[in-house]
Design an enzyme around this catalytic site. Structure first.
Site, PDB file in Angstrom:
ATOM      1  N   LYS A   1      23.407  10.044  32.451  1.00 22.62           N
ATOM      2  CA  LYS A   1      22.820   9.234  31.392  1.00 22.62           C
ATOM      3  C   LYS A   1      23.853   9.040  30.288  1.00 22.62           C
ATOM      4  O   LYS A   1      24.518   9.998  29.884  1.00 22.62           O
ATOM      5  CB  LYS A   1      21.559   9.898  30.833  1.00 22.62           C
ATOM      6  CG  LYS A   1      20.424   9.992  31.849  1.00 22.62           C
ATOM      7  CD  LYS A   1      19.211  10.704  31.291  1.00 22.62           C
ATOM      8  CE  LYS A   1      18.089  10.764  32.330  1.00 22.62           C
ATOM      9  NZ  LYS A   1      16.927  11.544  31.849  1.00 22.62           N
TER      10      LYS A   1
ATOM     11  N   ASP B   1      17.496   4.804  37.635  1.00 22.31           N
ATOM     12  CA  ASP B   1      16.190   5.112  37.049  1.00 22.31           C
ATOM     13  C   ASP B   1      16.212   4.541  35.642  1.00 22.31           C
ATOM     14  O   ASP B   1      16.445   5.246  34.670  1.00 22.31           O
ATOM     15  CB  ASP B   1      15.963   6.628  37.058  1.00 22.31           C
ATOM     16  CG  ASP B   1      14.722   7.045  36.280  1.00 22.31           C
ATOM     17  OD1 ASP B   1      13.750   6.268  36.275  1.00 22.31           O
ATOM     18  OD2 ASP B   1      14.744   8.134  35.672  1.00 22.31           O
TER      19      ASP B   1
ATOM     20  N   THR C   1       8.238   4.986  36.452  1.00 20.74           N
ATOM     21  CA  THR C   1       7.781   6.345  36.226  1.00 20.74           C
ATOM     22  C   THR C   1       6.264   6.412  36.075  1.00 20.74           C
ATOM     23  O   THR C   1       5.653   5.579  35.399  1.00 20.74           O
ATOM     24  CB  THR C   1       8.444   6.924  34.960  1.00 20.74           C
ATOM     25  OG1 THR C   1       9.855   6.890  35.128  1.00 20.74           O
ATOM     26  CG2 THR C   1       8.002   8.356  34.715  1.00 20.74           C
TER      27      THR C   1
ATOM     28  N   GLU D   1      14.016  16.502  40.745  1.00 19.18           N
ATOM     29  CA  GLU D   1      14.974  16.468  39.637  1.00 19.18           C
ATOM     30  C   GLU D   1      14.705  17.588  38.644  1.00 19.18           C
ATOM     31  O   GLU D   1      13.562  17.803  38.236  1.00 19.18           O
ATOM     32  CB  GLU D   1      14.874  15.106  38.941  1.00 19.18           C
ATOM     33  CG  GLU D   1      15.851  14.881  37.827  1.00 19.18           C
ATOM     34  CD  GLU D   1      15.743  13.475  37.251  1.00 19.18           C
ATOM     35  OE1 GLU D   1      16.176  13.286  36.097  1.00 19.18           O
ATOM     36  OE2 GLU D   1      15.247  12.570  37.949  1.00 19.18           O
TER      37      GLU D   1
ATOM     38  N   LYS E   1       6.371  12.367  37.169  1.00 13.76           N
ATOM     39  CA  LYS E   1       6.610  13.424  36.195  1.00 13.76           C
ATOM     40  C   LYS E   1       5.631  14.574  36.416  1.00 13.76           C
ATOM     41  O   LYS E   1       4.408  14.368  36.477  1.00 13.76           O
ATOM     42  CB  LYS E   1       6.447  12.890  34.773  1.00 13.76           C
ATOM     43  CG  LYS E   1       7.524  11.894  34.354  1.00 13.76           C
ATOM     44  CD  LYS E   1       8.848  12.576  34.100  1.00 13.76           C
ATOM     45  CE  LYS E   1       9.861  11.635  33.481  1.00 13.76           C
ATOM     46  NZ  LYS E   1      11.166  12.293  33.223  1.00 13.76           N
TER      47      LYS E   1
ATOM     48  N   ASP F   1      19.750  16.963  35.998  1.00 12.01           N
ATOM     49  CA  ASP F   1      19.679  15.997  34.902  1.00 12.01           C
ATOM     50  C   ASP F   1      20.077  16.686  33.601  1.00 12.01           C
ATOM     51  O   ASP F   1      21.211  16.575  33.152  1.00 12.01           O
ATOM     52  CB  ASP F   1      18.277  15.392  34.818  1.00 12.01           C
ATOM     53  CG  ASP F   1      18.135  14.404  33.659  1.00 12.01           C
ATOM     54  OD1 ASP F   1      19.145  14.101  32.992  1.00 12.01           O
ATOM     55  OD2 ASP F   1      17.012  13.935  33.398  1.00 12.01           O
TER      56      ASP F   1
ATOM     57  N   ASP G   1      10.184  14.647  39.129  1.00  4.84           N
ATOM     58  CA  ASP G   1      10.953  15.136  37.983  1.00  4.84           C
ATOM     59  C   ASP G   1      10.134  16.175  37.234  1.00  4.84           C
ATOM     60  O   ASP G   1       9.124  15.852  36.609  1.00  4.84           O
ATOM     61  CB  ASP G   1      11.309  13.978  37.053  1.00  4.84           C
ATOM     62  CG  ASP G   1      12.251  14.408  35.932  1.00  4.84           C
ATOM     63  OD1 ASP G   1      12.643  15.590  35.899  1.00  4.84           O
ATOM     64  OD2 ASP G   1      12.595  13.554  35.089  1.00  4.84           O
TER      65      ASP G   1
ATOM     66  N   ARG H   1       7.642  16.611  26.426  1.00 10.24           N
ATOM     67  CA  ARG H   1       7.172  15.914  25.236  1.00 10.24           C
ATOM     68  C   ARG H   1       6.223  14.784  25.609  1.00 10.24           C
ATOM     69  O   ARG H   1       6.165  14.357  26.759  1.00 10.24           O
ATOM     70  CB  ARG H   1       8.360  15.343  24.455  1.00 10.24           C
ATOM     71  CG  ARG H   1       9.205  14.372  25.281  1.00 10.24           C
ATOM     72  CD  ARG H   1      10.431  13.888  24.550  1.00 10.24           C
ATOM     73  NE  ARG H   1      11.160  12.902  25.348  1.00 10.24           N
ATOM     74  CZ  ARG H   1      11.777  11.840  24.871  1.00 10.24           C
ATOM     75  NH1 ARG H   1      11.756  11.592  23.573  1.00 10.24           N
ATOM     76  NH2 ARG H   1      12.416  11.015  25.666  1.00 10.24           N
TER      77      ARG H   1
ATOM     78  N   LYS I   1       8.897   7.406  40.270  1.00 10.91           N
ATOM     79  CA  LYS I   1       9.331   8.697  39.742  1.00 10.91           C
ATOM     80  C   LYS I   1       8.118   9.391  39.153  1.00 10.91           C
ATOM     81  O   LYS I   1       7.479   8.857  38.232  1.00 10.91           O
ATOM     82  CB  LYS I   1      10.413   8.503  38.674  1.00 10.91           C
ATOM     83  CG  LYS I   1      10.971   9.810  38.137  1.00 10.91           C
ATOM     84  CD  LYS I   1      12.184   9.534  37.260  1.00 10.91           C
ATOM     85  CE  LYS I   1      12.826  10.826  36.798  1.00 10.91           C
ATOM     86  NZ  LYS I   1      14.060  10.584  36.039  1.00 10.91           N
TER      87      LYS I   1
END
Length: 360
Positions: free
Chosen positions: A267, A320, A135, A218, A162, A243, A190, A24, A160
């Site tokens: 989380k 994170d 991130t 991840e 993406k 995750d 990730d 997203r 991190k």
């Protein structure tokens, strides 16, 4: 000490810039804030981040479950019976983990305020300083490399990255970031379920040959693909983290019994709150698998609560929790200072409801 009222407030918070992942693109978030008032006037606070693409929880769904299912179970009950209240709440409905997490945070916050303890101390922890990451959202290789350099210049030593949009381009993105930041910066990758298992092995092996020196990858495959995670883990040297495959303690047992991953990312919004998060960390500890505590794109209340959880359990070795650094409002309180999170010695999570300028 009885719980007198539970009230809700929602607020849309814009991001400083778009946050892009394989799942997203986010430009603002709408958080649901929970205010749990005890009969002596103490107010515990919690919050939830609706993330339909991951948890299935919407703003209206969270509010409805809290108002009509969870709050009636808790109002006029004694906060000292905390574990019984938590159990009743978890058993009240299937799923709805974000709503449960928000109310749990408020319960723990009010209870630790009542006892005059910071939440991490109530949970048995002693750490007050945590090293955070930041991130880099998915973009062109050049843009991601430039963003990574800026973040390192600001003091971040863990990034991190993406990816997950396109395998070949993802290799280019990661290598560009590594070249930009040098060998001393830790890179966590990730993919947000963006690859197939065979594709992931090909990508990670290529990055290993080119000495990208990644700390972990991840959730490379779909959340339900436990066999895919195991296949990847068995064919690469780089550690693999779950995750989206991990919500509950039962999920943790499944992943660990199948030897599918090297790390777990816990989380609160997925686990349904603090108690399940700690249970997952303890289960993983018995398998010698270390854990990270992460967050969705959330406001600082639930992120700071997650930091207290991380500080309290010896098997949580990574965090994170950079989400508040992306937000225009309710972004950075005195706890979150770029690459560091410093937990307050004030009672509860260390954030007063009066500082939020929201209705109670």
């Amino acid at each position: 000490m009885k719980i007198e009222t539970i009230s809700l407030h929602t607020k849309v918070i814009p991001l400083k810039k778009p946050f892009k992942t394989a799942l997203r693109t986010v430009t603002s978030i709408e958080n649901v804030f929970v205010f749990l008032k005890l009969e002596n006037g103490i107010v515990g606070i919690g919050s939830a981040a609706p993330t339909v693409a991951i948890t299935g929880d919407s703003t209206e769904g969270i509010k409805d479950i809290i108002k009509n299912v969870l709050a009636p179970l808790l109002v006029n009950k004694d906060i000292h019976n905390l574990n019984f209240l938590l159990t009743a709440m978890q058993n009240a409905c299937i799923g709805n983990t974000s709503a449960k997490a928000a109310v749990e945070i408020a319960l723990y916050d009010s209870y630790s305020k009542l006892l005059g303890l910071p939440l991490y101390a109530l949970l048995g922890g002693k750490k007050t300083l945590l090293e955070n990451d930041m991130t880099v959202s998915v973009d062109s290789a050049e843009s991601m490399a430039n963003e990574a350099k800026k973040l390192v210049s600001k003091g971040f030593s863990i990034l991190k990255i993406k990816v997950g949009k396109n395998g070949e381009k993802d290799i280019e993105r990661i290598l560009a970031v590594r070249k930009a930041v040098g060998p001393s910066v830790s890179l966590r990758i990730d993919a947000n379920q963006g690859w197939t298992a065979k594709e992931a092995v090909k990508i990670i092996q290529s990055l290993e040959r080119q000495q990208a020196n990644l700390k972990l990858v991840e959730q490379p495959v779909n959340a339900s693909d436990i066999e895919g995670l195991k296949f990847i883990k068995e064919h690469v040297f780089t550690p693999i983290m779950a995750d989206e495959s991990l919500f509950s303690p039962q999920d943790a047992i499944c992943l660990l019994e199948n030897k599918a991953v090297d790390f777990l990312n816990i989380k609160l919004m997925k686990a349904g709150g603090i108690r399940n998060a700690l249970t997952i960390a303890s289960i993983a500890q018995s398998y010698n698998i270390e854990c990270m505590v992460g967050s969705m794109m959330e406001a600082s209340i639930s992120v700071v609560a997650a930091a207290h959880v991380a500080a309290s359990h010896p098997n949580i070795t990574m965090i994170d929790l950079d989400a508040p650094l992306w937000l225009e409002d309710l972004t950075v309180d005195h706890h979150i200072l770029k690459e560091k999170i410093i937990l307050s010695e004030d009672s509860g999570i260390g954030i007063s409801h009066n500082s939020l300028s929201l209705s109670v």
